[in-house]
Design a protein around this motif. Structure first.
Motif, PDB file in Angstrom:
ATOM      1  N   ASN A 116       0.840  -1.198   0.000  1.00 51.38           N
ATOM      2  CA  ASN A 116       0.000   0.000   0.000  1.00 51.38           C
ATOM      3  C   ASN A 116       0.881   1.256   0.000  1.00 51.38           C
ATOM      4  OD1 ASN A 116      -1.399   1.936   2.561  1.00 51.38           O
ATOM      5  ND2 ASN A 116      -2.256   1.885   0.508  1.00 51.38           N
ATOM      6  N   GLU A 117       0.684   2.104  -0.998  1.00 54.21           N
ATOM      7  CA  GLU A 117       1.396   3.387  -1.068  1.00 54.21           C
ATOM      8  C   GLU A 117       0.483   4.413  -1.730  1.00 54.21           C
ATOM      9  OE1 GLU A 117       3.340   6.686  -1.211  1.00 54.21           O
ATOM     10  OE2 GLU A 117       4.026   5.014   0.015  1.00 54.21           O
ATOM     11  N   TYR A 118       0.350   5.567  -1.085  1.00 51.03           N
ATOM     12  CA  TYR A 118      -0.592   6.586  -1.542  1.00 51.03           C
ATOM     13  C   TYR A 118      -0.093   7.368  -2.752  1.00 51.03           C
ATOM     14  CZ  TYR A 118      -3.643  10.687  -1.356  1.00 51.03           C
ATOM     15  OH  TYR A 118      -4.535  11.678  -1.679  1.00 51.03           O
ATOM     16  N   GLN A 119       1.227   7.639  -2.812  1.00 51.53           N
ATOM     17  CA  GLN A 119       1.768   8.452  -3.904  1.00 51.53           C
ATOM     18  C   GLN A 119       1.941   7.607  -5.169  1.00 51.53           C
ATOM     19  OE1 GLN A 119       2.168  11.639  -3.815  1.00 51.53           O
ATOM     20  NE2 GLN A 119       1.943  12.018  -1.613  1.00 51.53           N
ATOM     21  N   PRO A 120       1.248   7.946  -6.260  1.00 51.75           N
ATOM     22  CA  PRO A 120       1.310   7.134  -7.485  1.00 51.75           C
ATOM     23  C   PRO A 120       2.727   6.977  -8.040  1.00 51.75           C
ATOM     24  CG  PRO A 120      -0.484   8.729  -7.610  1.00 51.75           C
ATOM     25  CD  PRO A 120       0.317   9.088  -6.400  1.00 51.75           C
ATOM     26  N   ASN A 121       3.524   8.033  -8.001  1.00 49.42           N
ATOM     27  CA  ASN A 121       4.880   7.949  -8.561  1.00 49.42           C
ATOM     28  C   ASN A 121       5.787   7.038  -7.739  1.00 49.42           C
ATOM     29  OD1 ASN A 121       4.120   9.662 -10.601  1.00 49.42           O
ATOM     30  ND2 ASN A 121       4.955  11.493  -9.635  1.00 49.42           N
ATOM     31  N   PHE A 122       5.584   7.022  -6.431  1.00 48.75           N
ATOM     32  CA  PHE A 122       6.370   6.121  -5.581  1.00 48.75           C
ATOM     33  C   PHE A 122       5.961   4.670  -5.838  1.00 48.75           C
ATOM     34  CE2 PHE A 122       6.969   9.545  -2.030  1.00 48.75           C
ATOM     35  CZ  PHE A 122       7.657  10.341  -2.938  1.00 48.75           C
ATOM     36  N   MET A 123       4.665   4.454  -5.987  1.00 46.39           N
ATOM     37  CA  MET A 123       4.178   3.114  -6.278  1.00 46.39           C
ATOM     38  C   MET A 123       4.714   2.627  -7.630  1.00 46.39           C
ATOM     39  SD  MET A 123       2.299   0.534  -5.328  1.00 46.39           S
ATOM     40  CE  MET A 123       0.852   0.879  -4.317  1.00 46.39           C
ATOM     41  N   ALA A 124       4.729   3.508  -8.616  1.00 40.99           N
ATOM     42  CA  ALA A 124       5.259   3.136  -9.927  1.00 40.99           C
ATOM     43  C   ALA A 124       6.737   2.772  -9.822  1.00 40.99           C
ATOM     44  CB  ALA A 124       5.072   4.290 -10.912  1.00 40.99           C
ATOM     45  N   ALA A 125       7.488   3.504  -8.993  1.00 36.96           N
ATOM     46  CA  ALA A 125       8.910   3.212  -8.805  1.00 36.96           C
ATOM     47  C   ALA A 125       9.093   1.882  -8.075  1.00 36.96           C
ATOM     48  CB  ALA A 125       9.576   4.338  -8.021  1.00 36.96           C
ATOM     49  N   TYR A 126       8.223   1.597  -7.130  1.00 41.32           N
ATOM     50  CA  TYR A 126       8.253   0.316  -6.413  1.00 41.32           C
ATOM     51  C   TYR A 126       8.140  -0.833  -7.414  1.00 41.32           C
ATOM     52  CZ  TYR A 126       7.043  -3.042  -2.666  1.00 41.32           C
ATOM     53  OH  TYR A 126       7.028  -4.107  -1.794  1.00 41.32           O
ATOM     54  N   LYS A 127       7.144  -0.760  -8.280  1.00 36.92           N
ATOM     55  CA  LYS A 127       6.925  -1.812  -9.271  1.00 36.92           C
ATOM     56  C   LYS A 127       8.097  -1.912 -10.247  1.00 36.92           C
ATOM     57  CE  LYS A 127       1.880  -1.176  -9.297  1.00 36.92           C
ATOM     58  NZ  LYS A 127       0.720  -0.796 -10.137  1.00 36.92           N
ATOM     59  N   TYR A 128       8.567  -0.774 -10.699  1.00 34.65           N
ATOM     60  CA  TYR A 128       9.655  -0.725 -11.679  1.00 34.65           C
ATOM     61  C   TYR A 128      10.919  -1.383 -11.130  1.00 34.65           C
ATOM     62  CZ  TYR A 128      13.178   1.312 -14.816  1.00 34.65           C
ATOM     63  OH  TYR A 128      14.219   1.496 -15.687  1.00 34.65           O
ATOM     64  N   ALA A 129      11.279  -1.006  -9.914  1.00 33.90           N
ATOM     65  CA  ALA A 129      12.510  -1.537  -9.314  1.00 33.90           C
ATOM     66  C   ALA A 129      12.443  -3.050  -9.170  1.00 33.90           C
ATOM     67  CB  ALA A 129      12.752  -0.884  -7.951  1.00 33.90           C
ATOM     68  N   ARG A 130      11.286  -3.549  -8.776  1.00 37.12           N
ATOM     69  CA  ARG A 130      11.173  -4.993  -8.570  1.00 37.12           C
ATOM     70  C   ARG A 130      11.119  -5.773  -9.878  1.00 37.12           C
ATOM     71  NH1 ARG A 130      10.730  -2.649  -4.322  1.00 37.12           N
ATOM     72  NH2 ARG A 130      11.002  -3.632  -2.275  1.00 37.12           N
ATOM     73  N   GLU A 131      10.562  -5.184 -10.897  1.00 34.80           N
ATOM     74  CA  GLU A 131      10.601  -5.827 -12.211  1.00 34.80           C
ATOM     75  C   GLU A 131      12.051  -5.964 -12.678  1.00 34.80           C
ATOM     76  OE1 GLU A 131       8.142  -3.441 -14.693  1.00 34.80           O
ATOM     77  OE2 GLU A 131       6.265  -4.088 -13.733  1.00 34.80           O
ATOM     78  N   LYS A 132      12.845  -4.909 -12.453  1.00 32.84           N
ATOM     79  CA  LYS A 132      14.252  -4.934 -12.833  1.00 32.84           C
ATOM     80  C   LYS A 132      15.033  -5.971 -12.033  1.00 32.84           C
ATOM     81  CE  LYS A 132      14.607  -1.631 -15.956  1.00 32.84           C
ATOM     82  NZ  LYS A 132      15.213  -1.854 -17.295  1.00 32.84           N
ATOM     83  N   MET A 133      14.622  -6.204 -10.789  1.00 35.53           N
ATOM     84  CA  MET A 133      15.324  -7.132  -9.905  1.00 35.53           C
ATOM     85  C   MET A 133      14.715  -8.537  -9.932  1.00 35.53           C
ATOM     86  SD  MET A 133      15.897  -4.555  -6.643  1.00 35.53           S
ATOM     87  CE  MET A 133      17.164  -5.526  -5.819  1.00 35.53           C
ATOM     88  N   ASN A 134      13.705  -8.728 -10.786  1.00 38.78           N
ATOM     89  CA  ASN A 134      13.033 -10.033 -10.933  1.00 38.78           C
ATOM     90  C   ASN A 134      12.435 -10.535  -9.619  1.00 38.78           C
ATOM     91  OD1 ASN A 134      13.650 -10.414 -13.748  1.00 38.78           O
ATOM     92  ND2 ASN A 134      15.770 -10.814 -13.131  1.00 38.78           N
ATOM     93  N   ILE A 135      11.827  -9.621  -8.881  1.00 38.39           N
ATOM     94  CA  ILE A 135      11.112  -9.986  -7.652  1.00 38.39           C
ATOM     95  C   ILE A 135       9.632 -10.081  -7.991  1.00 38.39           C
ATOM     96  CG2 ILE A 135      10.528  -9.270  -5.306  1.00 38.39           C
ATOM     97  CD1 ILE A 135      13.195  -7.792  -5.193  1.00 38.39           C
ATOM     98  N   LYS A 136       8.999 -11.162  -7.602  1.00 37.57           N
ATOM     99  CA  LYS A 136       7.602 -11.372  -7.971  1.00 37.57           C
ATOM    100  C   LYS A 136       6.683 -10.358  -7.289  1.00 37.57           C
ATOM    101  CE  LYS A 136       6.361 -14.798  -4.409  1.00 37.57           C
ATOM    102  NZ  LYS A 136       5.821 -16.150  -4.169  1.00 37.57           N
TER     103      LYS A 136
END
Length: 368
Positions: A33-53
């Protein structure tokens, strides 16, 4: 419960620095859960790059209060489902903290962000996770009027059946090159604790994964301020641990070749002023030039605080700031994220080594 899974629901997740520390310690992040859309997008982006499900129950880009109102049953269903296989499930989160920061707004409980700490406590009390971690700035613990509020929050949790332990912890203790204090509150349901044999919350092993004592580190013979010379190499003094220095982490994370290496603010004016500040002069409120062979002040860039590169005529890059947060070198932020948001999410995050050390401590305590 040595083979039992331990699952987490993460709140106020930012771009996931705290979560990553727990993931690397073997915990499963099942809801974010994260309220700021840009932070949430960065969360997803970083984990995709690191191959975390991605989390099983998904990403919630909503105000936490929705979980106390219209999304209450949905969250409860997810929590019950997570527990169905016998797993322990905990909540982790650090509510936004400028209202308790001496350098921030200092509005305390009455500030918009200050109220989020109560909302997080209410969520814990309503949902009854097996355990929780509450993380915040030292001002909530050390400032008298904020401490009163902190004690009230603990009373609410205690009345709901949680046994707790707390500690003011510095990132340096875990090997991070940064003087950053955080108050950490760990709580576990009394009946869950009773089922874990030979666990005593009063001897929670806070110190187990710490490598340094803050007072001892600060007494070391760190180099003094030196005249600034651009792009001149120097050697680390033998009297100090190199792993606690800015330059060590710049090299470790190969910041010059990091995807976020060119992400830094370029001043329209002020370059001449920037050149006059000595390496290691962090005494000013705004322009602080880090010393390459010392640890950094708190990595936070609000209230016009500017951190300058030790030996380059510019501000720190996002790659360098993330290195000081001890993130793995393969952690990166999206190219289309604004510079303001990049530095805000970096400054808001928990240093990775601190998060990972606390995660392993909690894991050891739960598993015995």
């Amino acid at each position: 419960m040595s083979d039992q899974k331990i699952k987490l629901f993460s709140f106020f997740s930012g771009s996931g620095f705290l979560d990553l520390g727990f993931e690397k310690a073997g915990f499963q992040i099942e809801l974010v859960n994260e309220y700021q859309p840009n932070f949430m997008a960065a969360y997803k982006y970083a984990r995709e790059k690191m191959n975390i499900k991605p989390p099983k129950y998904g990403y919630y880009n909503i105000d936490i209060n929705e979980f106390l109102q219209q999304r209450k049953e949905e969250l409860k269903t997810n929590l019950d489902d997570a527990k169905r296989d016998g797993s322990l499930v905990g909540f982790i989160g650090g509510p936004p903290c400028p209202d308790f920061s001496v350098a921030g707004k200092n509005k305390g409980r009455d500030g918009i962000n200050g109220k989020l700490s109560l909302n997080y406590v209410e969520l814990i009390v309503n949902m009854k996770p097996d355990f929780f971690l509450f993380e915040n700035v030292k001002g909530l613990w050390r400032t008298a009027r904020h401490r009163e509020y902190f004690e009230e929050l603990k009373k609410i949790l205690y009345a709901a059946g949680y046994i707790m332990t707390e500690r003011l912890t510095n990132a340096i203790e875990y090997g991070a090159p940064q003087d950053r204090d955080r108050i950490l509150l760990f709580g576990i349901q009394e009946d869950v604790l009773a089922e874990l044999e030979n666990r005593d919350i009063s001897v929670f092993p806070w110190n187990k994964y710490q490598k340094y004592k803050v007072d001892e580190v600060k007494k070391m013979q760190w180099p003094e301020m030196e005249e600034f010379h651009a792009n001149v190499e120097t050697q680390c003094p033998q009297a100090v641990p190199e792993e606690l220095t800015v330059e060590h982490w710049f090299r470790k994370n190969d910041v010059e070749n990091h995807p976020n290496a060119q992400d830094y603010f370029t001043p329209r004016a002020g370059l001449v002023r920037m050149q006059t500040i000595e390496e290691g002069d962090v005494s000013k409120k705004s322009y602080k030039r880090l010393h390459r062979w010392r640890y950094s002040p708190t990595v936070a860039y609000g209230n016009n605080e500017v951190h300058l590169h030790p030996y380059k005529e510019r501000r720190l890059s996002a790659a360098e700031a993330m290195a000081l947060q001890t993130l793995p070198k393969d952690f990166e932020l999206p190219a289309d994220m604004s510079l303001t948001d990049k530095f805000k999410t970096i400054g808001n995050g928990v240093p990775f080594l601190l998060a990972n050390g606390i995660a392993k401590t909690i894991d050891d305590f739960l598993r015995g």
